[in-house]
Structure formats: structure tokens, C-alpha cells
Design a protein around this motif. Structure first.
Motif, PDB file in Angstrom:
ATOM      1  N   SER A   1       0.829  -1.203   0.000  1.00  0.00           N
ATOM      2  CA  SER A   1       0.000   0.000   0.000  1.00  0.00           C
ATOM      3  C   SER A   1       0.864   1.255   0.000  1.00  0.00           C
ATOM      4  N   ARG A   2       2.025   1.182   0.617  1.00  0.00           N
ATOM      5  CA  ARG A   2       3.032   2.246   0.570  1.00  0.00           C
ATOM      6  C   ARG A   2       4.389   1.640   0.860  1.00  0.00           C
ATOM      7  N   THR A   3       5.426   2.265   0.326  1.00  0.00           N
ATOM      8  CA  THR A   3       6.789   1.787   0.527  1.00  0.00           C
ATOM      9  C   THR A   3       7.566   2.845   1.281  1.00  0.00           C
ATOM     10  N   ILE A   4       8.265   2.423   2.334  1.00  0.00           N
ATOM     11  CA  ILE A   4       8.999   3.334   3.203  1.00  0.00           C
ATOM     12  C   ILE A   4      10.440   2.869   3.285  1.00  0.00           C
ATOM     13  N   LEU A   5      11.372   3.758   2.963  1.00  0.00           N
ATOM     14  CA  LEU A   5      12.793   3.490   3.153  1.00  0.00           C
ATOM     15  C   LEU A   5      13.255   4.349   4.315  1.00  0.00           C
ATOM     16  N   THR A   6      13.787   3.720   5.343  1.00  0.00           N
ATOM     17  CA  THR A   6      14.105   4.464   6.554  1.00  0.00           C
ATOM     18  C   THR A   6      15.478   4.095   7.089  1.00  0.00           C
ATOM     19  N   GLY A   7      16.098   5.058   7.733  1.00  0.00           N
ATOM     20  CA  GLY A   7      17.394   4.839   8.367  1.00  0.00           C
ATOM     21  C   GLY A   7      17.722   6.002   9.274  1.00  0.00           C
ATOM     22  N   GLY A   8      18.355   5.701  10.370  1.00  0.00           N
ATOM     23  CA  GLY A   8      18.854   6.741  11.257  1.00  0.00           C
ATOM     24  C   GLY A   8      20.348   6.881  11.095  1.00  0.00           C
ATOM     25  N   SER A   9      20.862   8.090  11.327  1.00  0.00           N
ATOM     26  CA  SER A   9      22.298   8.322  11.260  1.00  0.00           C
ATOM     27  C   SER A   9      22.844   7.972   9.875  1.00  0.00           C
ATOM     28  N   THR A  10      23.900   7.161   9.805  1.00  0.00           N
ATOM     29  CA  THR A  10      24.475   6.824   8.499  1.00  0.00           C
ATOM     30  C   THR A  10      23.554   5.926   7.679  1.00  0.00           C
ATOM     31  N   GLY A  11      22.592   5.275   8.321  1.00  0.00           N
ATOM     32  CA  GLY A  11      21.637   4.454   7.579  1.00  0.00           C
ATOM     33  C   GLY A  11      20.765   5.275   6.643  1.00  0.00           C
ATOM     34  N   ALA A  12      20.639   6.577   6.921  1.00  0.00           N
ATOM     35  CA  ALA A  12      19.845   7.445   6.054  1.00  0.00           C
ATOM     36  C   ALA A  12      20.478   7.602   4.677  1.00  0.00           C
ATOM     37  N   HIS A  13      21.797   7.411   4.583  1.00  0.00           N
ATOM     38  CA  HIS A  13      22.477   7.536   3.296  1.00  0.00           C
ATOM     39  C   HIS A  13      21.902   6.539   2.300  1.00  0.00           C
ATOM     40  N   ALA A  14      21.779   5.282   2.692  1.00  0.00           N
ATOM     41  CA  ALA A  14      21.260   4.260   1.783  1.00  0.00           C
ATOM     42  C   ALA A  14      19.794   4.506   1.461  1.00  0.00           C
ATOM     43  N   ALA A  15      18.998   4.870   2.474  1.00  0.00           N
ATOM     44  CA  ALA A  15      17.584   5.140   2.229  1.00  0.00           C
ATOM     45  C   ALA A  15      17.417   6.276   1.226  1.00  0.00           C
ATOM     46  N   LEU A  16      18.226   7.316   1.368  1.00  0.00           N
ATOM     47  CA  LEU A  16      18.138   8.456   0.469  1.00  0.00           C
ATOM     48  C   LEU A  16      18.647   8.109  -0.925  1.00  0.00           C
ATOM     49  N   ARG A  17      19.682   7.308  -0.996  1.00  0.00           N
ATOM     50  CA  ARG A  17      20.228   6.919  -2.295  1.00  0.00           C
ATOM     51  C   ARG A  17      19.204   6.141  -3.118  1.00  0.00           C
ATOM     52  N   HIS A  18      18.456   5.254  -2.484  1.00  0.00           N
ATOM     53  CA  HIS A  18      17.608   4.328  -3.228  1.00  0.00           C
ATOM     54  C   HIS A  18      16.158   4.777  -3.368  1.00  0.00           C
ATOM     55  N   VAL A  19      15.678   5.668  -2.520  1.00  0.00           N
ATOM     56  CA  VAL A  19      14.258   6.008  -2.562  1.00  0.00           C
ATOM     57  C   VAL A  19      13.857   6.629  -3.895  1.00  0.00           C
ATOM     58  N   GLY A  20      14.754   7.365  -4.528  1.00  0.00           N
ATOM     59  CA  GLY A  20      14.443   8.007  -5.801  1.00  0.00           C
ATOM     60  C   GLY A  20      14.222   7.043  -6.943  1.00  0.00           C
ATOM     61  N   ASP A  21      14.662   5.794  -6.767  1.00  0.00           N
ATOM     62  CA  ASP A  21      14.437   4.788  -7.806  1.00  0.00           C
ATOM     63  C   ASP A  21      13.020   4.228  -7.765  1.00  0.00           C
ATOM     64  N   PHE A  22      12.253   4.635  -6.747  1.00  0.00           N
ATOM     65  CA  PHE A  22      10.909   4.098  -6.562  1.00  0.00           C
ATOM     66  C   PHE A  22       9.928   5.247  -6.333  1.00  0.00           C
TER      67      PHE A  22
END
Length: 331
Positions: free
Chosen positions: A133-154
Motif C-alpha cells: 500500500s506504501r513503501t517506506i525506506l528508513t534509516g537513522g544516522s548513516t543508515g539514512a544515506h542508503a535510504a536516500l540513495r535508493h528512494v528516488g528509484d521508486f
């Protein structure tokens, strides 16, 4: 790591869709882009992931010292009794298997190990196969780097982060240098702390463009990284005035939590708002969180002996409570 009991992306998706599979808290090693990507199924609806429930991909930050590989974050995002069902997949950075001396790798990989391609392949397969129903990419601290890198592909997926550290070269210099020395044989600019092999700041892909995603950030204002990390990210995301409604940062009360952290349970409480909001627009998430907080007030007032809320507020809270999980004793 050997490939014993590993699964292809298609096999992993088929397992998620199996209504009879008992997968909660199970770890799977999924073959993606030529390597094994560790994934922990923190939560999954009864009947499997193919029920149109929210889908969360959780990326960890710095791993605890002496913590065995693989390491995962996201247990707190699992549904409490009575909450909306969701699929929560925690992904471990496969870079850390090859270099156990490292505590972070931004999911950027190393020579011969294309971790970004593996992460993309996994997310794409699960999103396509489960129709959430919705897709969420999440990360705190350095984990946000990967979430931000990949969210634009979706397109349509939500980026949700706590105290994000998206920029490699905005972090601890010695740690960044250690990563480049170990993973890329020292092929990097020691002054700029950048390398042609990695994406230093994934925010740059969104600057000045029409955003196809929503971005929601919870930020501790006392975080020493904020001005050169989260603030710079938000400024870059906000360069297109036509899409400012898709970007929001909130600075909630942090109590005694000073620095690069947050009160226990705060990240998880905001995740509940992300899941229960009618859509992923930042304003919807904020309003849902505020409604949830209002719903909690009667219990807080009763414990403290404070004056009760007005009858109108109590009636509204009772309606809101119907969609909320039971309050945990630790909150």
C-alpha cells in the motif's frame, strides 16, 4: 559467507507471499547482484506480504562494537497488538562482512562487491512482487544515506529518517578514511574525502528537480552533525519550490537526549504515524502524529493527576485510539 540456505530474489519474494510460512524474526541471505545480502524479516502480516500492507525497508547506522555480523535495525517497527499490519525488512550492509574492523560502510560496497546494486535489486523485486500500500525506506544516522540513495528509484516511496547523515565527507574524517582505505585500496581524495567509486551525497540527485517522493525527517537540534548534514540535505531538497510540500523536518521535544540521538521509542512512535497516516505527505504524517499524541493525553493526565482534557478532546481521542496499538508500559 557461503551460499548454504541462500535464496534468489524471486525465491525470497515467493516466501514472503506464502500465507503458511512462519517468517517473523527470520534471517535470509538473498542472492542479489552477485553477493549475499542479509535480510531479517522483522514483521510480516498474517497471510503473507501480499496483502497490500505497508512495506518498510530499514537500514542500520553504525554497528555496535563487537556485535556479530550480520547486524540489523528495525525490531521496534514491528506491529504491536492491534496495530496496522506491515512488512518490515531490515537489511544489513554486506560491506561489513568483508571488513569486520569497520562499523559503518554506508551500504556503498567495496571493490568487487556492488552493495548498492544488490540493495536496489532486492527492493525492486519485493516492491514488484508484493504490491504494498506504501513503501517506506528508513534509516537513522548513516543508515539514512542508503535510504536516500535508493528512494528516488521508486517514485511514490517515502524517505523517513532520524538525525540523517547522508554525506560521507561530512562525517568523522578518520572513519571515512578508514573506509576508503579498506574498501577501495585508498583510491580517494584525502582532502575532499570523496572517491569516484561511491556516491558521496545522494541528495544531489534531487536538487532542483521535481520530486517524485516524499521526505520526512525527525531531527534532534542538539545533534553536532546537523548543520553540515541534515540541514544541508534539507536545503538541497527544497530548491524546487513547486515540491516543497513533499519535504518536512520536525524537531520534537528531546528531553534529556542531547547530541546524535533521541529519546527511547521516539523513532518508533513517528514510524507509527508514518504507517497510520492516510498518505505519505509530510503534513499528513505530522497531523497523524499530533492526533496520536492527543489520544495519549488522557492516560498521561490520569497518571500525573493533572486536569482532564475537555469533553470534546476526549471524544476525539477515543476515536483516534481505535486505530492505535495499545500503549506500551515503557512509554
Amino acid at each position: 559467507m557461503t551460499d548454504v540456505n541462500s535464496l534468489s530474489c524471486d525465491q525470497f519474494v515467493a516466501e514472503l507471499l506464502d500465507p503458511g510460512a512462519d517468517l517473523k524474526r527470520q534471517i535470509r541471505h538473498v542472492r542479489c547482484a552477485g553477493l549475499l545480502l542479509p535480510v531479517r524479516i522483522m514483521d510480516i502480516p498474517k497471510g503473507g506480504a501480499g496483502v497490500g500492507a505497508p512495506l518498510i525497508f530499514a537500514f542500520h547506522g553504525v554497528s555496535p562494537k563487537d556485535f556479530p555480523y550480520p547486524f540489523f535495525y528495525g525490531q521496534g517497527f514491528a506491529a504491536a497488538k492491534g496495530a496496522l499490519p506491515r512488512t518490515v525488512l531490515a537489511i544489513c550492509d554486506a560491506t561489513l562482512e568483508q571488513f569486520p574492523e569497520l562499523r559503518f560502510g554506508w551500504y556503498e560496497g567495496s571493490k568487487g562487491r556492488d552493495v548498492p546494486a544488490a540493495v536496489h535489486e532486492l527492493i525492486a523485486a519485493v516492491v514488484a512482487g508484493t504490491a504494498p500500500s506504501r513503501t517506506i525506506l528508513t534509516g537513522g544516522s548513516t543508515g539514512a544515506h542508503a535510504a536516500l540513495r535508493h528512494v528516488g528509484d521508486f517514485p511514490g516511496a517515502l524517505f523517513f529518517a532520524l538525525n540523517p547523515l547522508p554525506r560521507l565527507n561530512g562525517y568523522w574524517r578518520d572513519g571515512v578514511a578508514q573506509y576508503f582505505q579498506a574498501c577501495w585500496d585508498g583510491e580517494y581524495d584525502p582532502e575532499a574525502l570523496t572517491s569516484p567509486h561511491v556516491i558521496n551525497d545522494p541528495t544531489e540527485r534531487y536538487a532542483g528537480t521535481a520530486l517524485q517522493n516524499d521526505f520526512f525527517v525527525v531531527q534532534n537540534p542538539t545533534d553536532p552533525h546537523f548543520l553540515r548534514q541534515g540541514a544541508a540535505m534539507l536545503e538541497m531538497l527544497g530548491r524546487n519550490y513547486d515540491t516543497l510540500g513533499r519535504v518536512m523536518a520536525v524537531v520534537p521535544p528531546m528531553g534529556d537526549s542531547v547530541g546524535h540521538g533521541a529519546p527511547k521509542g521516539l523513532y518508533e512512535q513517528w514510524m507509527e504515524a508514518v504507517i497510520h497516516a492516510p498518505d505519505t505527505r509530510p503534513l499528513s504524517i505530522l497531523q497523524t502524529y499530533q492526533a496520536m499524541e492527543q489520544a495519549r493525553e488522557p492516560a498521561r493526565a490520569a497518571r500525573s493527576g493533572a486536569a482532564a482534557l475537555s469533553p470534546q478532546h476526549l471524544a476525539q481521542a477515543r476515536e483516534i485510539v481505535k486505530m492505535l496499538p495499545p500503549r506500551r508500559a515503557a512509554e
